[in-house]
Design a protein around this motif. Structure first.
Motif, PDB file in Angstrom:
ATOM      1  N   THR A   1      30.434  37.472  36.507  1.00 18.95           N
ATOM      2  CA  THR A   1      31.648  37.413  35.700  1.00 18.95           C
ATOM      3  C   THR A   1      32.150  35.988  35.549  1.00 18.95           C
ATOM      4  O   THR A   1      31.929  35.136  36.400  1.00 18.95           O
ATOM      5  CB  THR A   1      32.757  38.277  36.326  1.00 18.95           C
ATOM      6  N   GLY A   2      32.848  35.760  34.446  1.00 15.98           N
ATOM      7  CA  GLY A   2      33.392  34.445  34.161  1.00 15.98           C
ATOM      8  C   GLY A   2      34.722  34.215  34.860  1.00 15.98           C
ATOM      9  O   GLY A   2      35.289  35.110  35.495  1.00 15.98           O
ATOM     10  N   SER A   3      35.252  33.024  34.691  1.00 12.30           N
ATOM     11  CA  SER A   3      36.487  32.635  35.364  1.00 12.30           C
ATOM     12  C   SER A   3      37.695  33.417  34.867  1.00 12.30           C
ATOM     13  O   SER A   3      38.726  33.477  35.543  1.00 12.30           O
ATOM     14  CB  SER A   3      36.739  31.131  35.175  1.00 12.30           C
ATOM     15  N   GLU A   4      37.583  34.032  33.685  1.00 12.98           N
ATOM     16  CA  GLU A   4      38.705  34.792  33.154  1.00 12.98           C
ATOM     17  C   GLU A   4      38.856  36.158  33.822  1.00 12.98           C
ATOM     18  O   GLU A   4      39.857  36.848  33.628  1.00 12.98           O
ATOM     19  CB  GLU A   4      38.547  34.975  31.631  1.00 12.98           C
ATOM     20  N   VAL A   5      37.865  36.567  34.621  1.00 18.57           N
ATOM     21  CA  VAL A   5      37.905  37.877  35.277  1.00 18.57           C
ATOM     22  C   VAL A   5      38.568  37.733  36.645  1.00 18.57           C
ATOM     23  O   VAL A   5      38.037  37.097  37.550  1.00 18.57           O
ATOM     24  CB  VAL A   5      36.489  38.463  35.425  1.00 18.57           C
ATOM     25  N   GLU A   6      39.748  38.329  36.794  1.00 17.93           N
ATOM     26  CA  GLU A   6      40.482  38.275  38.059  1.00 17.93           C
ATOM     27  C   GLU A   6      39.966  39.323  39.041  1.00 17.93           C
ATOM     28  O   GLU A   6      39.796  39.055  40.224  1.00 17.93           O
ATOM     29  CB  GLU A   6      41.971  38.472  37.797  1.00 17.93           C
ATOM     30  N   VAL A   7      39.738  40.548  38.540  1.00 20.92           N
ATOM     31  CA  VAL A   7      39.129  41.617  39.341  1.00 20.92           C
ATOM     32  C   VAL A   7      37.988  42.192  38.522  1.00 20.92           C
ATOM     33  O   VAL A   7      38.208  42.686  37.414  1.00 20.92           O
ATOM     34  CB  VAL A   7      40.142  42.721  39.689  1.00 20.92           C
ATOM     35  N   GLY A   8      36.780  42.132  39.061  1.00 21.57           N
ATOM     36  CA  GLY A   8      35.619  42.582  38.325  1.00 21.57           C
ATOM     37  C   GLY A   8      35.039  43.872  38.870  1.00 21.57           C
ATOM     38  O   GLY A   8      35.756  44.683  39.478  1.00 21.57           O
ATOM     39  N   PRO A   9      33.755  44.096  38.692  1.00 18.92           N
ATOM     40  CA  PRO A   9      33.119  45.330  39.118  1.00 18.92           C
ATOM     41  C   PRO A   9      33.292  45.584  40.617  1.00 18.92           C
ATOM     42  O   PRO A   9      33.238  44.663  41.432  1.00 18.92           O
ATOM     43  CB  PRO A   9      31.642  45.101  38.774  1.00 18.92           C
ATOM     44  N   GLY A  10      33.498  46.870  40.959  1.00 19.46           N
ATOM     45  CA  GLY A  10      33.603  47.257  42.358  1.00 19.46           C
ATOM     46  C   GLY A  10      34.949  47.831  42.743  1.00 19.46           C
ATOM     47  O   GLY A  10      35.099  48.379  43.824  1.00 19.46           O
ATOM     48  N   ASP A  11      35.961  47.706  41.859  1.00 22.29           N
ATOM     49  CA  ASP A  11      37.274  48.280  42.149  1.00 22.29           C
ATOM     50  C   ASP A  11      37.544  49.403  41.155  1.00 22.29           C
ATOM     51  O   ASP A  11      36.684  49.779  40.366  1.00 22.29           O
ATOM     52  CB  ASP A  11      38.357  47.204  42.081  1.00 22.29           C
ATOM     53  N   ASP A  12      38.777  49.972  41.192  1.00 18.40           N
ATOM     54  CA  ASP A  12      39.091  51.095  40.312  1.00 18.40           C
ATOM     55  C   ASP A  12      39.184  50.684  38.852  1.00 18.40           C
ATOM     56  O   ASP A  12      38.949  51.488  37.956  1.00 18.40           O
ATOM     57  CB  ASP A  12      40.403  51.753  40.749  1.00 18.40           C
ATOM     58  N   ALA A  13      39.556  49.470  38.603  1.00 18.47           N
ATOM     59  CA  ALA A  13      39.638  48.960  37.232  1.00 18.47           C
ATOM     60  C   ALA A  13      39.526  47.446  37.279  1.00 18.47           C
ATOM     61  O   ALA A  13      39.698  46.827  38.331  1.00 18.47           O
ATOM     62  CB  ALA A  13      40.957  49.373  36.573  1.00 18.47           C
ATOM     63  N   ALA A  14      39.219  46.872  36.143  1.00 21.49           N
ATOM     64  CA  ALA A  14      39.088  45.422  36.055  1.00 21.49           C
ATOM     65  C   ALA A  14      40.404  44.790  35.647  1.00 21.49           C
ATOM     66  O   ALA A  14      41.252  45.419  35.007  1.00 21.49           O
ATOM     67  CB  ALA A  14      38.013  45.054  35.044  1.00 21.49           C
ATOM     68  N   VAL A  15      40.564  43.524  36.000  1.00 24.16           N
ATOM     69  CA  VAL A  15      41.709  42.725  35.564  1.00 24.16           C
ATOM     70  C   VAL A  15      41.152  41.466  34.920  1.00 24.16           C
ATOM     71  O   VAL A  15      40.410  40.711  35.560  1.00 24.16           O
ATOM     72  CB  VAL A  15      42.633  42.354  36.737  1.00 24.16           C
TER      73      VAL A  15
END
Length: 342
Positions: free
Chosen positions: A27-41
């Motif tokens: 993931t790029g720097s714009e992704v605060e929360v990526g794959p592996g959680d309930d939703a992305a940020v």
């Protein structure tokens, strides 16, 4: 994936599949929360979000014997990223849902992920999550998101004006249709090697471009960056997914104009396909005019304003007597292009 809800178990198990897929998701720097959680940020570079979704279904949009999972992943990404680019937006993030039979090898999921990630990264986007499920046929559904600068108007289909130049953001058209003809004619077989790279086998085909044309159908590689760079100066723009004539009619109807294609401008496109067309007893003009899944950008520009990367293929004129239409050198065109429900 950011959110996974398997509908029925697989012999590999959800955890095992994710363990194979997640390492390929960068993931790029714009992704605060990526794959592996309930939703992305995802941090938005502007308050204006562009969203689109599309799917590929086994048996309808691809045949497993004539493509590879990696190519399927690339194609699924391209067809969605192209819609974002056609609005003049820069791709930002993709969410992917994959459904497959329980017997699907784990390598298929891994290779799909590699193909999706590679194409997304090429256009500056990240895969930030999705879903895994069980189904009768392999299905890949992608939702793509892009961003528009605060001061940039979206480029819509409805802005073309009489006197504009009609242009395409591709050096040639008809390649995907030619590749599809190889598949439907049962002239092509594709196998994945241990490294995921494809081996193309052709039956009774002499044309040296055939393997390339098959690959273009299975994994088209248009320059989508044209959409969010020079394409922002277009008066109207759209993704060419269902054929030049069918999609051209959509743009013509939205703008209430007529598009008049230039046969001399399209002649080189036809010429590149004549060898294979002769072997398959097909009409190369039909491939150029009606072939779908090119995913190049069709746009109109003010006279003298066609930017580098696009090439003129016709003119925009006032609507014909019977309303907006697509013509070839002023004459009606037979055929309708690709119809999902035809």
């Amino acid at each position: 994936m950011a959110s996974t809800t398997p509908h029925g178990s697989t012999p590999h198990g959800e955890a095992a599949l994710l363990a194979r897929m997640l390492p390929h998701l960068r993931t790029g720097s714009e992704v605060e929360v990526g794959p592996g959680d309930d939703a992305a940020v995802v941090r938005l570079p502007s308050p204006r979000l562009v969203v689109t979704t599309d799917m590929l279904v086994e048996g309808h949009d691809f045949m497993m014997h004539a493509t590879t999972p990696r190519w399927i992943g690339r194609k699924a990404a391209v067809q969605n990223l192209a819609d974002v680019a056609a609005m003049g937006a820069a791709p930002l993030a993709l969410v992917v849902a994959i459904s497959a039979p329980a017997s699907t090898p784990a390598t298929v999921f891994e290779e799909l992920t590699i193909g999706l990630t590679a194409r997304a990264e090429a256009d500056g986007a990240s895969i930030v999550g999705g879903d895994l499920g069980r189904a009768e046929d392999l299905t890949v559904t992608v939702t793509a998101m892009g961003s528009l600068p605060a001061d940039q108007e979206p480029v819509r289909r409805s802005g073309a004006l009489p006197g504009d130049v009609l242009a395409i953001g591709a050096p040639r058209l008809g390649r995907s249709a030619a590749g599809l003809a190889l598949v439907l004619g049962e002239r092509a077989l594709v196998r994945s090697g241990a490294d995921g790279k494809p081996t193309v086998m052709l039956r009774s085909i002499q044309d040296p471009s055939a393997a390339h044309l098959l690959q273009w159908h299975d994994a088209p590689d248009p320059d989508l960056s044209l959409g969010w760079t020079v394409g922002r100066s277009a008066r109207a723009m759209m993704d060419l997914s269902d054929g030049l004539v069918r999609d051209g009619r959509r743009l013509a109807a939205a703008s209430q104009v007529t598009l008049d294609l230039d046969p001399a401008a399209l002649a080189p496109d036809v010429e590149q396909l004549t060898g294979l067309a002769a072997e398959l007893d097909a009409d190369p003009w039909a491939w150029v005019l009606h072939g779908g899944e090119e995913h190049a950008l069709l746009a109109t520009f003010a006279p003298g304003g066609v930017p580098e990367g696009f090439r003129p293929i016709g003119q925009v004129r006032a609507p014909a007597v019977h309303g907006p239409e697509v013509l070839l050198d002023g004459a009606p065109i037979e055929g309708a292009g690709f119809d999902h429900f035809g």
